[in-house]
Design an enzyme around this catalytic site. Structure first.
Site, PDB file in Angstrom:
ATOM      1  N   ASP A 159       0.861  -1.181   0.000  1.00  0.00           N
ATOM      2  CA  ASP A 159       0.000   0.000   0.000  1.00  0.00           C
ATOM      3  C   ASP A 159       0.900   1.234   0.000  1.00  0.00           C
ATOM      4  O   ASP A 159       1.533   1.555   1.007  1.00  0.00           O
ATOM      5  CB  ASP A 159      -0.918  -0.005   1.225  1.00  0.00           C
ATOM      6  CG  ASP A 159      -1.894   1.170   1.196  1.00  0.00           C
ATOM      7  OD1 ASP A 159      -1.717   2.074   0.335  1.00  0.00           O
ATOM      8  OD2 ASP A 159      -2.812   1.194   2.023  1.00  0.00           O
ATOM      9  N   ASN A 163       3.736   4.383 -10.645  1.00  0.00           N
ATOM     10  CA  ASN A 163       2.534   4.444 -11.485  1.00  0.00           C
ATOM     11  C   ASN A 163       1.265   4.789 -10.712  1.00  0.00           C
ATOM     12  O   ASN A 163       0.255   5.153 -11.304  1.00  0.00           O
ATOM     13  CB  ASN A 163       2.376   3.066 -12.158  1.00  0.00           C
ATOM     14  CG  ASN A 163       1.326   3.040 -13.239  1.00  0.00           C
ATOM     15  OD1 ASN A 163       1.574   3.544 -14.321  1.00  0.00           O
ATOM     16  ND2 ASN A 163       0.161   2.494 -12.953  1.00  0.00           N
ATOM     17  N   TYR A 203      -6.432  15.948  -7.675  1.00  0.00           N
ATOM     18  CA  TYR A 203      -5.722  15.152  -8.689  1.00  0.00           C
ATOM     19  C   TYR A 203      -4.792  16.054  -9.498  1.00  0.00           C
ATOM     20  O   TYR A 203      -3.610  15.749  -9.667  1.00  0.00           O
ATOM     21  CB  TYR A 203      -6.748  14.471  -9.598  1.00  0.00           C
ATOM     22  CG  TYR A 203      -6.158  13.530 -10.617  1.00  0.00           C
ATOM     23  CD1 TYR A 203      -5.614  12.310 -10.239  1.00  0.00           C
ATOM     24  CD2 TYR A 203      -6.168  13.849 -11.975  1.00  0.00           C
ATOM     25  CE1 TYR A 203      -5.084  11.432 -11.177  1.00  0.00           C
ATOM     26  CE2 TYR A 203      -5.647  12.973 -12.922  1.00  0.00           C
ATOM     27  CZ  TYR A 203      -5.103  11.768 -12.525  1.00  0.00           C
ATOM     28  OH  TYR A 203      -4.573  10.902 -13.456  1.00  0.00           O
ATOM     29  N   LYS A 244      -0.728  15.857  -9.406  1.00  0.00           N
ATOM     30  CA  LYS A 244      -0.021  15.439 -10.622  1.00  0.00           C
ATOM     31  C   LYS A 244       0.971  16.524 -11.073  1.00  0.00           C
ATOM     32  O   LYS A 244       2.043  16.204 -11.605  1.00  0.00           O
ATOM     33  CB  LYS A 244      -1.019  15.105 -11.735  1.00  0.00           C
ATOM     34  CG  LYS A 244      -1.777  13.794 -11.492  1.00  0.00           C
ATOM     35  CD  LYS A 244      -0.831  12.594 -11.455  1.00  0.00           C
ATOM     36  CE  LYS A 244      -1.564  11.268 -11.438  1.00  0.00           C
ATOM     37  NZ  LYS A 244      -0.655  10.109 -11.417  1.00  0.00           N
TER      38      LYS A 244
HETATM   39  N1  LIG Z   1      -6.357   6.517 -17.652  1.00  0.00           N
HETATM   40  C1  LIG Z   1      -6.090   7.759 -17.956  1.00  0.00           C
HETATM   41  O1  LIG Z   1      -6.764   8.406 -18.786  1.00  0.00           O
HETATM   42  C2  LIG Z   1      -4.921   8.450 -17.297  1.00  0.00           C
HETATM   43  C3  LIG Z   1      -4.573   9.700 -17.781  1.00  0.00           C
HETATM   44  C4  LIG Z   1      -3.500  10.354 -17.216  1.00  0.00           C
HETATM   45  C5  LIG Z   1      -2.804   9.767 -16.177  1.00  0.00           C
HETATM   46  N2  LIG Z   1      -3.170   8.543 -15.701  1.00  0.00           N
HETATM   47  C6  LIG Z   1      -2.384   8.013 -14.608  1.00  0.00           C
HETATM   48  O2  LIG Z   1      -1.870   6.746 -14.971  1.00  0.00           O
HETATM   49  C7  LIG Z   1      -1.759   5.916 -13.824  1.00  0.00           C
HETATM   50  C8  LIG Z   1      -2.509   4.632 -14.068  1.00  0.00           C
HETATM   51  O3  LIG Z   1      -3.841   4.906 -14.372  1.00  0.00           O
HETATM   52  P1  LIG Z   1      -4.886   3.821 -14.889  1.00  0.00           P
HETATM   53  O4  LIG Z   1      -5.949   4.535 -15.607  1.00  0.00           O
HETATM   54  O5  LIG Z   1      -4.163   2.727 -15.555  1.00  0.00           O
HETATM   55  O6  LIG Z   1      -5.554   3.375 -13.499  1.00  0.00           O
HETATM   56  P2  LIG Z   1      -5.551   2.235 -12.408  1.00  0.00           P
HETATM   57  O7  LIG Z   1      -6.266   2.918 -11.300  1.00  0.00           O
HETATM   58  O8  LIG Z   1      -6.148   0.982 -12.955  1.00  0.00           O
HETATM   59  O9  LIG Z   1      -4.058   1.968 -12.042  1.00  0.00           O
HETATM   60  C9  LIG Z   1      -3.506   2.352 -10.814  1.00  0.00           C
HETATM   61  C10 LIG Z   1      -3.057   1.140 -10.027  1.00  0.00           C
HETATM   62  O10 LIG Z   1      -2.524   1.640  -8.803  1.00  0.00           O
HETATM   63  C11 LIG Z   1      -3.041   0.879  -7.736  1.00  0.00           C
HETATM   64  N3  LIG Z   1      -3.072   1.678  -6.517  1.00  0.00           N
HETATM   65  C12 LIG Z   1      -3.886   2.714  -6.219  1.00  0.00           C
HETATM   66  N4  LIG Z   1      -3.621   3.163  -4.981  1.00  0.00           N
HETATM   67  C13 LIG Z   1      -2.613   2.414  -4.517  1.00  0.00           C
HETATM   68  C14 LIG Z   1      -1.896   2.388  -3.291  1.00  0.00           C
HETATM   69  N5  LIG Z   1      -2.188   3.207  -2.273  1.00  0.00           N
HETATM   70  N6  LIG Z   1      -0.895   1.495  -3.140  1.00  0.00           N
HETATM   71  C15 LIG Z   1      -0.595   0.627  -4.136  1.00  0.00           C
HETATM   72  N7  LIG Z   1      -1.256   0.578  -5.304  1.00  0.00           N
HETATM   73  C16 LIG Z   1      -2.255   1.470  -5.486  1.00  0.00           C
HETATM   74  C17 LIG Z   1      -4.421   0.436  -8.170  1.00  0.00           C
HETATM   75  O11 LIG Z   1      -4.844  -0.721  -7.455  1.00  0.00           O
HETATM   76  C18 LIG Z   1      -4.200   0.194  -9.659  1.00  0.00           C
HETATM   77  O12 LIG Z   1      -3.810  -1.152  -9.889  1.00  0.00           O
HETATM   78  C19 LIG Z   1      -2.290   6.730 -12.659  1.00  0.00           C
HETATM   79  O13 LIG Z   1      -1.225   7.395 -12.008  1.00  0.00           O
HETATM   80  C20 LIG Z   1      -3.180   7.734 -13.352  1.00  0.00           C
HETATM   81  O14 LIG Z   1      -3.334   8.908 -12.573  1.00  0.00           O
HETATM   82  C21 LIG Z   1      -4.214   7.872 -16.243  1.00  0.00           C
END
Ligand SMILES: NC(=O)c1ccc[n+]([C@@H]2O[C@H](COP(=O)([O-])OP(=O)(O)OC[C@H]3O[C@@H](n4cnc5c(N)ncnc54)[C@H](O)[C@@H]3O)[C@@H](O)[C@H]2O)c1
Length: 275
Positions: free
Chosen positions: A79, A106, A172, A176
């Site tokens: 976590d 990530n 957020y 970021k």
């Molecule tokens: N999807 C989009 O459009 C988008 C756009 C810009 C940036 N992002 C960024 O990309 C990254 C991944 O996004 P995604 O859309 O693949 O989402 P996602 O939420 O599926 O991936 C994030 C992962 O982090 C894990 N996580 C969250 N909190 C946690 C914690 N406290 N400890 C350990 N693990 C934790 C979640 O379980 C998940 O597996 C994120 O940082 C998100 O902000 C996504």
């Protein structure tokens, strides 16, 4: 073999022999998140991948995709909102898998709303996961990278850290933005030690999280919501997790050996757009 040929990696983004840890390498819902796609991409390029997530079963699923393809991956529950978890996890990774070549940070969470809809607790929680955990993870990996005079840090921000995306998402967006600047600062301080730190900035990416949490902000109907999100992008579509993963793989590889302290936008042209 000439020096010129020898200095060119076997594949353009060869990661053979490297160990990569991806914090947040699972997915909040079934499918291809950015972290999961990055883990698989790193493995296909030859890396051993350590998949960290607060959801162990999701991390295990990512690791399974890799091992089923013949790659090497290990899943760990961590976590990233908890300092002790971060310290303990990286200590145990160092004992089992040292040395670590690449840290890919990530994890990212958010909550919609502006200042009136965001509590102090919300802000603290989101800051802990998005920003504080980046610093704590770096604290854990930098000493051995300094000792070895090599290492790569990749953080994942968002276009929301640069622009207002049409709806309030204060915690957020601000966290970021902090990820971007924190990564730049680390890059500057550690460049003399051969450590590179860069941020990948995804635009509107079609991941399971978007389907689960974000799309409803644009319309009630999911297909219409996704189409509306796609229309915002100059390329007229959302990106895929794989397109973000490819940018990460490039930065992780020796092909990016002179690139540090910068950001790579993967946004289909979104940030360059006026309206
Ligand atoms: N999807 C989009 O459009 C988008 C756009 C810009 C940036 N992002 C960024 O990309 C990254 C991944 O996004 P995604 O859309 O693949 O989402 P996602 O939420 O599926 O991936 C994030 C992962 O982090 C894990 N996580 C969250 N909190 C946690 C914690 N406290 N400890 C350990 N693990 C934790 C979640 O379980 C998940 O597996 C994120 O940082 C998100 O902000 C996504």
């Amino acid at each position: 073999m000439s020096d010129l040929v020898r200095s060119t990696p076997r594949g353009p983004w060869d990661l053979a022999g490297k160990t990569v840890a991806v914090a947040g390498g699972g997915s909040v819902a079934p499918g291809w998140s950015i972290g999961r796609a990055a883990c698989v991409t790193y493995a296909r390029l030859g890396a051993t991948v350590l998949v960290l997530d607060r959801d162990l079963s999701s991390a295990q699923e990512t690791a399974r995709f890799i091992t089923e393809e013949g790659g090497e991956a290990y899943a760990y529950e961590a976590d990233m909102a908890r300092e002790q978890d971060i310290v303990d996890t990286f200590r145990s990774l160092a004992m089992r898998h040292a040395p670590l070549d690449v840290l890919h940070h990530n994890v990212g969470i958010g909550k919609t709303g502006g200042p009136m809809e965001t509590s102090a607790e919300d802000l603290d929680r989101i800051h802990s996961v998005n920003v504080k955990s980046l610093m704590l993870s770096c604290q854990a990996v930098l000493p051995s990278m300094v000792e070895r005079r090599t290492g790569v840090i990749i953080s994942i921000a968002s276009v929301a850290g640069l622009r207002y995306l049409g709806y309030p998402h204060l915690a957020y967006c601000t966290t970021k933005a902090a990820v971007i600047q924190m990564t730049r600062m680390i890059a500057q301080q550690y460049a003399p030690y051969g450590i590179r730190a860069n941020t990948v900035i995804p635009g509107l990416i079609d991941t399971p999280r978007v389907t689960a949490n974000v799309a409803h902000m644009f319309a009630d109907n999911l297909d219409e919501a996704k189409a509306e999100r796609a229309r915002q992008v100059p390329m007229q579509r959302m990106g895929t997790a794989w397109e973000v993963a490819n940018a990460c793989a490039f930065l992780a590889s020796d092909s990016a050996s002179y690139i540090t302290g910068t950001e790579l936008l993967v946004d289909g042209g979104l940030v360059g757009k006026f309206v």
